[in-house]
Motif scaffolding. Structure first.
Motif, PDB file in Angstrom:
ATOM      1  N   LEU A   1       0.694  -0.989  -0.212  1.00  0.00           N
ATOM      2  CA  LEU A   1       0.342  -0.125  -0.054  1.00  0.00           C
ATOM      3  C   LEU A   1       0.902   1.519   0.193  1.00  0.00           C
ATOM      4  N   LEU A   2       0.629   2.233   0.051  1.00  0.00           N
ATOM      5  CA  LEU A   2       1.859   3.669  -0.018  1.00  0.00           C
ATOM      6  C   LEU A   2       0.155   3.832   0.976  1.00  0.00           C
ATOM      7  N   ARG A   3       1.309   4.882   0.937  1.00  0.00           N
ATOM      8  CA  ARG A   3       1.260   5.936   3.080  1.00  0.00           C
ATOM      9  C   ARG A   3       0.910   7.241   1.618  1.00  0.00           C
ATOM     10  N   MET A   4       0.223   7.735   2.482  1.00  0.00           N
ATOM     11  CA  MET A   4      -0.079   9.234   2.378  1.00  0.00           C
ATOM     12  C   MET A   4       0.133   9.530   3.975  1.00  0.00           C
ATOM     13  N   ALA A   5       1.017  10.699   4.601  1.00  0.00           N
ATOM     14  CA  ALA A   5       0.848  10.782   6.163  1.00  0.00           C
ATOM     15  C   ALA A   5       0.769  12.356   5.852  1.00  0.00           C
ATOM     16  N   VAL A   6      -0.453  13.192   5.999  1.00  0.00           N
ATOM     17  CA  VAL A   6      -0.135  14.570   6.067  1.00  0.00           C
ATOM     18  C   VAL A   6      -0.611  15.339   7.751  1.00  0.00           C
ATOM     19  N   GLY A   7       0.380  15.959   7.609  1.00  0.00           N
ATOM     20  CA  GLY A   7       0.283  16.938   9.026  1.00  0.00           C
ATOM     21  C   GLY A   7       1.228  17.844   9.241  1.00  0.00           C
ATOM     22  N   ALA A   8       1.734  18.388   7.727  1.00  0.00           N
ATOM     23  CA  ALA A   8       2.586  19.682   7.621  1.00  0.00           C
ATOM     24  C   ALA A   8       2.088  20.427   7.813  1.00  0.00           C
ATOM     25  N   PRO A   9       2.871  21.344   8.808  1.00  0.00           N
ATOM     26  CA  PRO A   9       2.119  22.889   8.331  1.00  0.00           C
ATOM     27  C   PRO A   9       1.440  24.128   7.746  1.00  0.00           C
ATOM     28  N   ALA A  10       2.597  23.278   6.644  1.00  0.00           N
ATOM     29  CA  ALA A  10       2.138  24.467   5.311  1.00  0.00           C
ATOM     30  C   ALA A  10       0.861  23.934   4.031  1.00  0.00           C
ATOM     31  N   THR A  11       0.740  22.605   5.141  1.00  0.00           N
ATOM     32  CA  THR A  11      -0.030  21.590   3.648  1.00  0.00           C
ATOM     33  C   THR A  11      -1.579  22.340   3.983  1.00  0.00           C
ATOM     34  N   GLY A  12      -1.854  22.347   2.936  1.00  0.00           N
ATOM     35  CA  GLY A  12      -3.516  22.655   2.281  1.00  0.00           C
ATOM     36  C   GLY A  12      -4.281  21.892   1.641  1.00  0.00           C
ATOM     37  N   PRO A  13      -5.310  22.672   1.268  1.00  0.00           N
ATOM     38  CA  PRO A  13      -6.516  21.514   0.884  1.00  0.00           C
ATOM     39  C   PRO A  13      -6.017  21.766  -0.618  1.00  0.00           C
ATOM     40  N   GLU A  14      -4.865  22.900  -1.871  1.00  0.00           N
ATOM     41  CA  GLU A  14      -4.665  22.391  -3.178  1.00  0.00           C
ATOM     42  C   GLU A  14      -3.611  21.875  -2.820  1.00  0.00           C
ATOM     43  N   HIS A  15      -2.646  21.346  -1.894  1.00  0.00           N
ATOM     44  CA  HIS A  15      -1.893  20.609  -2.287  1.00  0.00           C
ATOM     45  C   HIS A  15      -2.230  19.334  -2.325  1.00  0.00           C
ATOM     46  N   ILE A  16      -2.992  18.620  -1.344  1.00  0.00           N
ATOM     47  CA  ILE A  16      -3.843  17.153  -1.284  1.00  0.00           C
ATOM     48  C   ILE A  16      -4.683  17.605  -2.438  1.00  0.00           C
ATOM     49  N   GLU A  17      -5.562  18.273  -2.501  1.00  0.00           N
ATOM     50  CA  GLU A  17      -5.815  17.918  -4.405  1.00  0.00           C
ATOM     51  C   GLU A  17      -4.648  17.515  -6.071  1.00  0.00           C
ATOM     52  N   ALA A  18      -3.368  18.654  -5.392  1.00  0.00           N
ATOM     53  CA  ALA A  18      -2.001  18.919  -6.441  1.00  0.00           C
ATOM     54  C   ALA A  18      -0.852  17.759  -6.736  1.00  0.00           C
ATOM     55  N   ALA A  19      -1.348  16.588  -5.133  1.00  0.00           N
ATOM     56  CA  ALA A  19      -0.713  15.514  -4.953  1.00  0.00           C
ATOM     57  C   ALA A  19      -1.944  14.189  -5.420  1.00  0.00           C
ATOM     58  N   TRP A  20      -3.146  14.120  -5.353  1.00  0.00           N
ATOM     59  CA  TRP A  20      -3.678  13.133  -5.725  1.00  0.00           C
ATOM     60  C   TRP A  20      -3.756  13.918  -7.332  1.00  0.00           C
ATOM     61  N   ARG A  21      -3.944  14.921  -7.752  1.00  0.00           N
ATOM     62  CA  ARG A  21      -4.153  14.537  -9.122  1.00  0.00           C
ATOM     63  C   ARG A  21      -2.807  13.929  -9.811  1.00  0.00           C
ATOM     64  N   ARG A  22      -1.613  14.326  -8.901  1.00  0.00           N
ATOM     65  CA  ARG A  22      -0.358  13.641  -9.737  1.00  0.00           C
ATOM     66  C   ARG A  22      -0.075  11.908  -9.736  1.00  0.00           C
ATOM     67  N   VAL A  23      -0.715  11.649  -8.524  1.00  0.00           N
ATOM     68  CA  VAL A  23      -0.883  10.409  -8.597  1.00  0.00           C
ATOM     69  C   VAL A  23      -1.755   9.203  -9.617  1.00  0.00           C
ATOM     70  N   ARG A  24      -2.922   9.750  -9.156  1.00  0.00           N
ATOM     71  CA  ARG A  24      -4.155   9.443 -10.871  1.00  0.00           C
ATOM     72  C   ARG A  24      -2.915   9.476 -11.818  1.00  0.00           C
ATOM     73  N   GLU A  25      -2.505  10.381 -12.183  1.00  0.00           N
ATOM     74  CA  GLU A  25      -1.970  10.193 -13.597  1.00  0.00           C
ATOM     75  C   GLU A  25      -0.896   9.114 -13.512  1.00  0.00           C
ATOM     76  N   GLU A  26      -0.407   9.092 -12.551  1.00  0.00           N
ATOM     77  CA  GLU A  26       0.608   8.500 -13.146  1.00  0.00           C
ATOM     78  C   GLU A  26       0.598   6.814 -12.961  1.00  0.00           C
ATOM     79  N   ALA A  27      -0.849   6.865 -12.310  1.00  0.00           N
ATOM     80  CA  ALA A  27      -1.083   5.652 -12.533  1.00  0.00           C
ATOM     81  C   ALA A  27      -1.935   5.095 -13.584  1.00  0.00           C
ATOM     82  N   LEU A  28      -2.401   6.274 -14.180  1.00  0.00           N
ATOM     83  CA  LEU A  28      -3.236   6.003 -15.564  1.00  0.00           C
ATOM     84  C   LEU A  28      -2.157   5.875 -16.377  1.00  0.00           C
ATOM     85  N   ALA A  29      -0.292   6.204 -16.371  1.00  0.00           N
ATOM     86  CA  ALA A  29       0.144   5.912 -17.171  1.00  0.00           C
ATOM     87  C   ALA A  29       0.641   4.909 -17.047  1.00  0.00           C
ATOM     88  N   GLY A  30       1.207   4.341 -15.841  1.00  0.00           N
ATOM     89  CA  GLY A  30       1.920   3.114 -15.380  1.00  0.00           C
ATOM     90  C   GLY A  30       1.174   1.149 -15.540  1.00  0.00           C
TER      91      GLY A  30
END
Length: 478
Positions: free
Chosen positions: A449-478
């Protein structure tokens, strides 16, 4: 360095740190350095003559920064957070400036008494049992890490179990320690150091669905070992395992420990600080009734620089009995009076830093309200990520995600299990190589399983959205 020089360069260092915090998102999360790169840029020999601090700052940028993985980056999701914050940094700076070595109350009363008060504050903020407060038989101490807390707990448990004979004569019979397959590896390491031995670390079964320790199997192992002449020493229950944040049933485990007279240590290194939020205070279930020792890490999710592990015991006597040695050169009137705490007797090393200053600074700056908001933000962002994953038919979500960790994997329909695991690993490696985010993996239920641990003080909703988009793109490409 004169005070005036210190002022000048100190301002430059503070400005450098502030600039770094402002631009941390511009760096690739994971260092691009290859093995030996930093060594190659460092002189093989120390300078004969002193250099100006300008050269140090220049090499910080040129040599050190390329070898840094940015734990405070808002897209750092690899491990549990290692939070830092402005007040914690300043508190650490004050500690360094004072240069206190707080081994004894007498070597700086403020170092000891501030720590005592701050641990009582934290116990109150987390809703911990009254028995952990300093006014009773228990109390708290700041260790460097949960690993040290576990080792200290084992030594205290050994002292209680065999009446102190192991500390005097060594371990002369078989002693046993109890963990699950999900318990942190530091417990086995601590058993080796304490002389119990890895072969005497008994692994209790876990519930296949929840990965929580099975109290019935623990009971059976304790009965079996005692019948075979072993001396059971300690059981470690975990609240928020490293792999998946599984939660062991502390009340049921504690009841088993009580029947067998075995020390219960509760390791809540990551998740324990979540109890600053009343709605998450269920993580404390069973502590008041059964826990002999407990630890959690403000340096993970509570905005306090590493190293800062809070540890409490319900009864300090076995702890100090196991660790107290008083050579002549440490004797002093305050210690002899018995009216003070000497924290050297609560830890492995003799010397200790003034760690309480940074935790004190954090609690005072943020207050209970600010600390709760930080934890709640992490939980909320993780829940948002889990909702996105759960709604995508191409991904499989591990449903247990009460804190800031989300575990998941692409479904890889049609691939055999081993090939699906390999594909998941390749996906993670591509994502990490991109510099856009940093993930780690675990294995649960026989699958990677992949682990995504959220909790850095600078992390906001936009970073979660960008990370999830990147994961989906790479999974579809791979």
């Amino acid at each position: 360095m004169t005070p005036e020089e210190f002022r000048r360069y100190g301002r430059q260092v503070v400005d450098w740190i502030a600039d770094y915090q402002e631009k941390v998102e511009s760096y690739p999360v994971l260092s691009r350095a290859e093995p030996g790169d930093v060594l190659a840029d460092l002189p093989a020999h120390p300078p004969e003559r002193g250099e100006g601090f300008e050269a140090v700052l220049a090499d910080l940028d040129r040599v050190v920064m390329p070898g840094i993985t940015h734990w405070q980056h808002p897209a750092f999701f690899a491990y549990f957070p290692s939070n830092t914050s402005g007040p914690a940094i300043l508190g650490d700076l004050l500690s360094a400036g004072l240069g206190v070595q707080g081994m004894l109350w007498a070597t700086s009363p403020a170092c000891t008494e501030l720590e005592t008060r701050v641990l009582d504050w934290l116990a109150e903020l987390l809703g911990l049992p009254a028995g952990f407060r300093s006014e009773g038989t228990g109390g708290g101490v700041i260790q460097d890490s949960a690993s040290s807390a576990a080792l200290v707990a084992i030594l205290a448990a050994l002292h209680r179990a065999d009446g102190g004979t192991s500390g005097r004569d060594g371990i002369t019979r078989r002693h046993t320690l109890y963990i699950s397959s999900q318990t942190h590896s530091s417990l086995e390491k601590a058993a080796r150091i304490a002389g119990i031995g890895a072969a005497n670390v008994r692994v209790v079964d876990v519930d296949p669905a929840t990965l929580a320790m099975d109290p019935a199997h623990l009971d059976a192992l304790l009965t079996e070992d005692a019948a075979a002449g072993a001396l059971p020493v300690l059981v470690c229950a975990t609240v928020g395992t490293t792999s998946t944040t599984a939660v062991d049933p502390v009340p049921a485990i504690g009841a088993v420990c009580r029947r067998h007279g075995v020390w219960l240590h509760v390791d809540a290194a990551y998740a324990g600080v979540a109890a600053v939020c009343p709605e998450l205070r269920w993580v404390n279930d069973g502590l008041a009734e059964y826990a002999d020792s407990y630890s959690t890490n403000p340096h993970k999710w509570l905005l306090t620089n590493f190293d800062c592990t809070a540890m409490w015991v319900a009864d300090r006597a076995p702890l100090t009995g196991a660790l107290s040695i008083l050579p002549e050169y440490l004797r002093n009137q305050a210690t002899t009076s018995g009216e003070v705490i000497d924290y050297r007797d609560w830890q492995i090393p003799l010397g200790r830093r003034f760690r309480a200053l940074k935790l004190w600074s954090v609690i005072r700056w943020y207050g209970a309200e600010g600390l709760r908001e930080h934890v709640r933000t992490g939980v909320r962002l993780a829940a948002d990520l889990a909702a996105r994953i759960g709604a995508d038919p191409g991904f499989e979500l591990l449903e247990h995600h009460p804190f800031g960790l989300v575990c998941f994997r692409p479904r890889w329909d049609g691939l055999p299990a081993d090939e699906a695991d390999a594909a998941t690993m390749r996906l993670m490696e591509r994502l990490n190589a991109s510099g856009d985010l940093y993930l780690t993996h675990t294995r649960a239920g026989g699958r990677v399983l992949l682990r995504m641990a959220v909790g850095a003080p600078a992390t906001g909703p936009e970073h979660i959205e960008a990370a999830w988009r990147r994961v989906r793109e790479e999974a579809l490409a791979g």
